[in-house]
Write a protein that holds these residues in place. Structure first.
Motif, PDB file in Angstrom:
ATOM      1  N   ASP A   1       0.672  -1.074   0.051  1.00 18.25           N
ATOM      2  CA  ASP A   1      -0.197  -0.026  -0.138  1.00 18.25           C
ATOM      3  C   ASP A   1       0.920   1.159   0.002  1.00 18.25           C
ATOM      4  O   ASP A   1       2.137   1.061  -0.114  1.00 18.25           O
TER       5      ASP A   1
ATOM      6  N   SER B   1      -0.219  -5.165   0.908  1.00 17.91           N
ATOM      7  CA  SER B   1      -1.619  -4.737   0.650  1.00 17.91           C
ATOM      8  C   SER B   1      -2.489  -5.950   0.924  1.00 17.91           C
ATOM      9  O   SER B   1      -2.125  -6.959   0.525  1.00 17.91           O
TER      10      SER B   1
ATOM     11  N   ALA C   1      -5.045  -5.963  -2.278  1.00 22.25           N
ATOM     12  CA  ALA C   1      -4.586  -5.713  -3.557  1.00 22.25           C
ATOM     13  C   ALA C   1      -3.081  -6.664  -3.693  1.00 22.25           C
ATOM     14  O   ALA C   1      -2.355  -6.276  -4.511  1.00 22.25           O
TER      15      ALA C   1
ATOM     16  N   GLU D   1      -1.677   0.028  -4.690  1.00 22.95           N
ATOM     17  CA  GLU D   1      -2.761   0.698  -4.351  1.00 22.95           C
ATOM     18  C   GLU D   1      -2.780   2.374  -4.562  1.00 22.95           C
ATOM     19  O   GLU D   1      -1.744   2.875  -4.597  1.00 22.95           O
TER      20      GLU D   1
ATOM     21  N   ASP E   1      -6.403  -0.170  -8.015  1.00 18.87           N
ATOM     22  CA  ASP E   1      -5.632  -1.247  -7.164  1.00 18.87           C
ATOM     23  C   ASP E   1      -5.329  -2.507  -7.766  1.00 18.87           C
ATOM     24  O   ASP E   1      -5.994  -2.954  -8.533  1.00 18.87           O
TER      25      ASP E   1
END
Length: 409
Positions: A205, A211, A214, A228, A243
């Motif tokens: 992220d 993440s 994602a 992201e 994402d």
């Protein structure tokens, strides 16, 4: 996974945090990817959007649903085919002017657009066969790197991919693949990111933490990249934030392009080694199934000293896997005709193979399965019955001689 529409072209650069946070702006002082060609095997890359003008230098369609140049978005059953253009813009977009519009991480690299039909039931060609065909076309048309922002959602892949990926590796092409997204149902890394020799990409992220939605996890992840709040260009030239490791993969493919441009004599194994060796652990214990060998560092990858690669090459890695895992799928071959029953002319005719006398007497897979093994079981059972009978006779004789030895306590 698409988010809300992003800002206007003159505000897009401010949203591209990965350019500075991951060293790309610094790396551009050394190279911007000139002379490197990246094949994007995806839903088609629309080269008519401003950011991609002149970027797409060739292409094809392997789905039967797109255009011959690979630039027409091929819609799936659940999407409009915008995926490939988003990927291409993140990888090699050139902006819309001085400091405006989306700029890719390798803005001087070229793209080959190979359009496939993701999950479409309309194509007469299976998704697996499309991928195999797309890889071969990309290699034959000069790709130095292949980006695959896709997954089968399984650890395994079809046999047709063995030859296709080996073909890429044998021709010194670096293949980059997305690990997949938990938010889309991929809880662990899926093929092609599980194929030995492929540079598999996990996602983090904005805070450089793994993440949750994602990115998936798995021991084949090589490096991680932002996945992201990434900005991409749609086929209609609008901007969106999205994402997923589908977005992280082209960022790594762009990095590979920078390395190949800066070190044109470095082979694929050396390029992968440089990307991995310069990855930043960022306080984590690596390698790990979450971060791989760490977060990419573009500036370090194109400038830092890295010792030559000493491990197995992508070709060797995949060849070894095929040798170990495909051997169980060998077809059963009937036993050869015994020499005594073969025509006499067979051994004398040079057009026919010479008969090996030992072959007729050595066990084959058929004889082991249907004759030898059942016979061994039957003989073993007979021996046990015999031994049990002998023991019983001795037991009864002993009772007759010493009845007190077997009385209740």
């Amino acid at each position: 996974m698409l988010d809300a529409p992003a800002a206007r072209a003159d505000q897009i650069r401010d949203l591209q945090y990965w350019l500075t946070d991951y060293g790309f702006s610094e790396a551009w002082k050394t190279t911007r990817g000139a002379g490197v060609t990246v094949a994007v095997i995806d839903s088609g890359v629309n080269g008519s959007v401003v950011e991609l003008n002149g970027v797409v230098t060739g292409g094809t369609d392997v789905s039967g649903l797109g255009s011959a140049n690979g630039q027409t978005p091929v819609a799936g059953d659940d999407d409009d085919g915008e995926h490939g253009t988003l990927v291409g813009s993140l990888l090699a977009g050139r902006g819309t002017g001085d400091g405006t519009g989306l700029i890719g991480v390798a803005p001087e690299a070229s793209i080959l657009a190979v359009s496939v039909a993701f999950g479409s039931t309309r194509s007469a060609v299976s998704n697996d066969d499309q991928i195999a065909q797309g890889i071969r076309w990309a290699v034959d048309n000069g790709a130095d790197v292949i980006n695959m922002s896709l997954t089968r959602n399984t650890l395994y892949w079809p046999k047709s991919w063995d030859d296709a990926f080996l073909y890429a590796f044998e021709n010194d092409v670096v293949v980059v693949a997305a690990a997949g997204n938990r938010g889309s149902g991929t809880t662990e890394v899926g093929a092609p990111a599980t194929i030995p020799g492929v540079l598999a990409v996990g996602g983090v992220d904005r805070n450089k933490t793994a993440s949750f939605d994602a990115s998936s996890q798995g021991i084949t992840i090589a490096v991680s990249a932002p996945s992201e709040k990434l900005v991409g260009v749609m086929p209609d030239s609008t901007y969106v934030q999205w994402d997923g490791t589908s977005a992280a993969a082209p960022i790594v493919s762009g990095l590979v392009a920078l390395v190949r441009s800066a070190y044109p004599n470095l082979d694929a194994a050396g390029v992968i080694n440089r990307v991995i060796a310069t990855a930043n652990a960022n306080g984590q214990t690596v390698p790990s199934p979450i971060y791989g060998n760490g977060l990419i560092d573009a500036a370090a990858a194109v400038t830092r000293y890295v010792a030559p690669a000493t491990g197995a090459t992508p070709t060797e890695l995949l060849t070894e896997w095929i040798t170990l895992h495909r051997r169980a799928e060998i077809e059963v071959v009937p036993t050869e005709v015994p020499v005594a029953e073969a025509p006499a002319a067979a051994a004398e005719d040079p057009a026919l193979p010479a008969q090996n006398v030992l072959t007729a007497w050595l066990p084959s897979q058929l004889t082991l399965t249907y004759i030898s093994l059942p016979l061994a079981v039957l003989v073993g059972f007979g021996i046990l019955v015999t031994l049990f009978g002998i023991g019983a006779v001795r037991y009864l004789k002993r009772i007759r001689r010493n009845p007190k030895d077997f009385a209740p306590s």
